[in-house]
Design an enzyme around this catalytic site. Structure first.
Site, PDB file in Angstrom:
ATOM      1  CG  HIS A 151      10.444  25.817  20.062  1.00  0.00           C
ATOM      2  ND1 HIS A 151       9.848  26.544  18.849  1.00  0.00           N
ATOM      3  CD2 HIS A 151       9.413  25.250  20.688  1.00  0.00           C
ATOM      4  CE1 HIS A 151       8.654  26.094  18.407  1.00  0.00           C
ATOM      5  NE2 HIS A 151       8.247  25.724  19.478  1.00  0.00           N
ATOM      6  CD  GLU A 191      13.074  27.685  17.302  1.00  0.00           C
ATOM      7  OE1 GLU A 191      13.463  26.373  17.656  1.00  0.00           O
ATOM      8  OE2 GLU A 191      12.131  28.168  17.421  1.00  0.00           O
ATOM      9  CB  CYS A 212       7.453  23.159  17.335  1.00  0.00           C
ATOM     10  SG  CYS A 212       6.012  23.274  18.730  1.00  0.00           S
TER      11      CYS A 212
END
Lengths: 202, 250
Positions: free
Chosen positions: A180, A182, A80
């Site tokens: 993202h 994660e 990001c």
């Protein structure tokens, strides 16, 4: 292999740390330039704002150390904002200069819209084709706009939408995701695993 | 953002003394289980995001339970929004760096809109979710924490957007936990004006209610009672919406 996570005193630090830890690694949080020297792979998290992040990195001599890290051809994953700072110019809270690896500006969406949610990405690189049409989590109010059509070749995935949203950038030993990983559940974990096993130029 | 954005089904959970609780119309709270096990289940069922609000912190206007947040972050790979009682930049920072991806702020923005700019400068607008609790008033709606009863919610939303809020969650207090269905008409009015994503919460009690939302482009839906005290889970909900030809991630 030593994995570093760059802490720029903002970012969703615990989210990214825990996602790497759950995959069976023991990442180190990097706060000082000296700590970066022993790291083999670096992750630069998102959830931050451009100017504040870049000012912080420059003031704490981390900016130049990341440049050295990159020049040593060690792999970097920017997530990001961690992707966006590898562009030339960023325009969040005024203009600031990024690492200039990609000839792109980071600008807000037309009419200041915000892209939050899960979206399918379209992959155009056979090495990453397993993520084609898979949904990843996005949460951003700024995006990359290429200044130079030639640099578009580094864009390996986009979102199929009215605005062209570059979603995955790969250049040399750098990987940047606008999404993202994660926070993208199973598919995100697979993406992070792939980065952790990735050898640039192979 | 166009039609390609997938519908978001967002479990909205309340935390009190390290337990989850669920009430009705913001009262009569009952124990709804352990936050870790519940959230782990929602993660594996592919919840699109999770909202967790510390109810005690919200009521007492004190900082929320960071210890529980840290424990949740260890097991969670789903985007998490956390809040309750957040009134300053320090609390926001603690939340965002200890396991949340977005900070939820409710009451504080009514009196302190500068806080939005402060958080956005460090973490970006996309990390800020403003909460609005709406109550019925003279055939329309007002904000429950607005004692003056004068703030028009739709104007207020514009002001929040201008200041840099990235997302807004609307909760209809009068139907919250009632399982009577979503407030469709007023939500459509909000969506017609809004620039940032809006999440709607309140009244969803059966699958038909979700269909009604999606038919009206209410695509970001927070659910509480539907999953806390019933046999429905995220998988069943998404399967249903998928069968009805709505774009969900399954």
């Amino acid at each position: 292999m030593k994995i570093g996570i760059l802490n720029y005193n903002a970012c969703n630090l615990a989210s990214i740390y825990n996602s790497i830890f759950r995959l069976g690694y023991d990442p180190k949080i990097i706060e000082k330039r000296a700590e970066l020297k022993s790291i083999d792979k670096l992750i630069i998290p998102g959830v931050g704002a451009a100017k504040n992040c870049l000012d912080y990195l420059k003031k704490n001599d981390l900016f130049s150390e990341v440049e050295i890290f990159f020049k040593k051809e060690k792999p970097i994953l920017g997530i990001c904002l961690g992707l966006q700072i590898f562009s030339k110019n960023l325009f969040e809270h005024g203009k600031s200069s990024g690492f200039n690896l990609i000839d792109a500006d980071v600008v807000s969406f037309p009419n200041k819209k915000i892209n939050i949610g899960w979206r399918k990405i379209l992959i155009n690189d056979k090495n990453w084709i397993e993520f084609n049409n898979k949904s990843f989590y996005f949460c951003h109010s700024y995006l990359l706009k290429f200044n130079n059509a030639n640099d578009k070749k580094y864009c390996k995935a986009r979102i199929n939408s009215q605005e062209e949203i570059p979603s995955l950038i790969i250049k040399q030993n750098f990987i940047g995701t606008q999404f993202h990983p994660e926070k993208s559940q199973t598919v995100g974990n697979k993406f992070i695993e792939k980065f952790l096993n990735w050898e640039p130029n192979n | 953002m166009g039609t390609e954005q997938l519908i978001r089904i967002i479990p909205s959970l309340l935390l009190s003394k390290k337990k989850l609780v669920k009430g009705q119309n913001f009262s009569n709270y009952k124990n709804a289980g352990n936050p870790i096990t519940t959230i782990l289940a929602l993660d594996s069922q592919k919840a699109d995001e999770i909202f967790l609000i510390d109810l005690d912190a919200y009521k007492s206007r004190k900082n929320p339970d960071i210890e529980t947040l840290k424990k949740i972050s260890e097991i969670l790979s789903t985007p998490l929004t956390f809040g309750g009682g957040v009134e300053n930049i320090e609390a926001s920072k603690k939340i965002l760096m200890n396991g949340a991806d977005k900070v939820f702020i409710n009451t504080a923005f009514i009196s302190n809109k500068k806080l939005i700019e402060e958080i956005a400068y460090i973490f970006g607008s996309q990390a800020i979710v403003a909460g609005l609790n709406l109550i019925n008033y003279k055939n329309s709606f007002i904000i429950s924490e607005d004692n003056s009863k004068r703030i028009d919610p739709i104007n207020y939303i514009k002001e929040l957007e201008d200041r840099g809020v990235g997302e807004i969650k609307i909760t209809y207090v009068d139907i919250e936990g009632s399982r009577k269905g979503m407030e469709i008409e007023y939500s459509k009015k909000i969506l017609a004006k809004a620039r940032v994503p809006i999440i709607f919460e309140g009244g969803i009690g059966k699958l038909d209610h979700l269909k009604e939302c999606c038919e009206n482009k209410i695509n970001n839906i927070a659910i509480g009672s539907l999953i806390t005290f019933s046999d429905y889970n995220i998988i069943k909900i998404k399967q249903y919406l998928n069968n009805e030809n709505f774009e969900v991630r399954i």
